[in-house]
Design a protein around this motif. Sequence first.
Motif, PDB file in Angstrom:
ATOM      1  N   GLU A  77      -0.815 -28.001  -1.599  1.00 50.11           N
ATOM      2  CA  GLU A  77      -0.059 -29.352  -2.421  1.00 50.11           C
ATOM      3  C   GLU A  77       0.551 -29.059  -3.181  1.00 50.11           C
ATOM      4  OE1 GLU A  77      -0.923 -32.860  -5.402  1.00 50.11           O
ATOM      5  OE2 GLU A  77      -1.201 -32.206  -2.790  1.00 50.11           O
ATOM      6  N   GLN A  96      -4.825 -30.892  -9.649  1.00 50.82           N
ATOM      7  CA  GLN A  96      -5.406 -30.544  -8.142  1.00 50.82           C
ATOM      8  C   GLN A  96      -6.182 -29.602  -8.265  1.00 50.82           C
ATOM      9  OE1 GLN A  96      -4.583 -33.506  -6.404  1.00 50.82           O
ATOM     10  NE2 GLN A  96      -3.591 -34.289  -7.520  1.00 50.82           N
ATOM     11  N   ILE A 152      -0.291 -28.573  -9.955  1.00 51.86           N
ATOM     12  CA  ILE A 152      -1.160 -27.663  -8.979  1.00 51.86           C
ATOM     13  C   ILE A 152      -2.102 -27.057  -9.544  1.00 51.86           C
ATOM     14  CG2 ILE A 152      -1.416 -25.040  -7.474  1.00 51.86           C
ATOM     15  CD1 ILE A 152       1.548 -25.378  -7.696  1.00 51.86           C
ATOM     16  N   ARG A 203       3.261 -29.771  -1.097  1.00 51.92           N
ATOM     17  CA  ARG A 203       3.401 -31.086  -0.637  1.00 51.92           C
ATOM     18  C   ARG A 203       4.223 -31.423  -2.118  1.00 51.92           C
ATOM     19  NH1 ARG A 203       2.204 -35.806  -2.817  1.00 51.92           N
ATOM     20  NH2 ARG A 203       1.179 -35.494  -4.755  1.00 51.92           N
TER      21      ARG A 203
END
Length: 377
Positions: A33, A293, A290, A36
């Motif tokens: 993540e 998530q 982050i 990303r």
Amino acid sequence: MLRHSLRVRLLLPVLALVLVVVAALTIILAVTEANRVRANAGRVIDGQTVALQSLFAVTRSVMLDRVHSSMRLLRHEADRVGTTSVGPQIRIDGRLTNDLLFGGVPQANNYTLVDSVTSIAEGTATIFSRAGDDFVRIATNVKKDDGSRAVGTVLDPQGQAIAQIRKAQSFYGVVDILGNPYVTGYEPIFAGLDDQHPVGIWYVGYKTDLQALNQVVSDSHVLESGFIAVFDGKDKLRFQSKTGATIDPKEVERVVREMPQDWVVTQQEVPGWGFNLIAAYPKSDVNRVILRQSLWIGGIGLMVCALLLGLQWSLIMNRVLRPIQRLTAVAEELSVGKWNHTIVEADLKDEIGKLARAISRLSYSVRVAMERLSKQR
């Protein structure tokens, strides 16, 4: 004790394994993540900067076409007046310079030519006269901040335009004029047959209408707290994002000036403008994403862990513990002389079935032995 319980010893390895898997997946997905988010921030920056660069390029191209047309018109109108010659020294707005004559007509403080051109082509026009190493505006409709004509002011001695003029070459591009960006054209003025030593400069230009650019930059931002900003060649903040968390001009200037370690700052030059296009965002924006998530992934993992443990608990209870509990009860009853039992677990095909059949045989053997003993009495 609980720690010696079979159910605990069966569930603990499963729990440990599931927790390890959840932790590993959380770390892997968090790293994925993070990559990303960073990649997405890069794509956002690339997309916005490409759009802005294209808008700058189109604006410059369109305005340069107008500049070239206005320059042709200015020179055509000057040729109609007459040939160029150097006039006597004059003092204009306190500065000493040479007058320029077109067809014998003095041009200092004579605005007929420059105003006639801009009345047709709009924009601004100026006639410069050489004064030593400087070039002084002797006729212009470029305005100062107070609204008066900027006669007596000099062409920026450090600018790109004067460097080309001193080499007897033309310059077309974006320059700063009295604190404002103009798309301009400068061409040397020669007197007589000397085409190597300019006696003045033709100038036409248009003050840049960057409202569309300002709107695009104002509406842009990167992640939650990042920004897009445009600085001119003198490091003056021209445009900035006004939709993200960082909208204070002083904070924008600080980040660009200091480039702190906790920010990701990229910059690129705007070709033909002398501007710098800055894109920046704090690393904390990525860290917050982050963290969110990771918490979400960890929460889902714990839910899955709970479901797996519940399923495992149910399977252990139904397939292992209850049959063992029933077989234990049978064994205890056998120990006190009760042997008439129906052991349903004997039909199972697994290890518990083997144990059940062994207990069933033991029960049968005990019953037979007890019956023989009773007969002997």
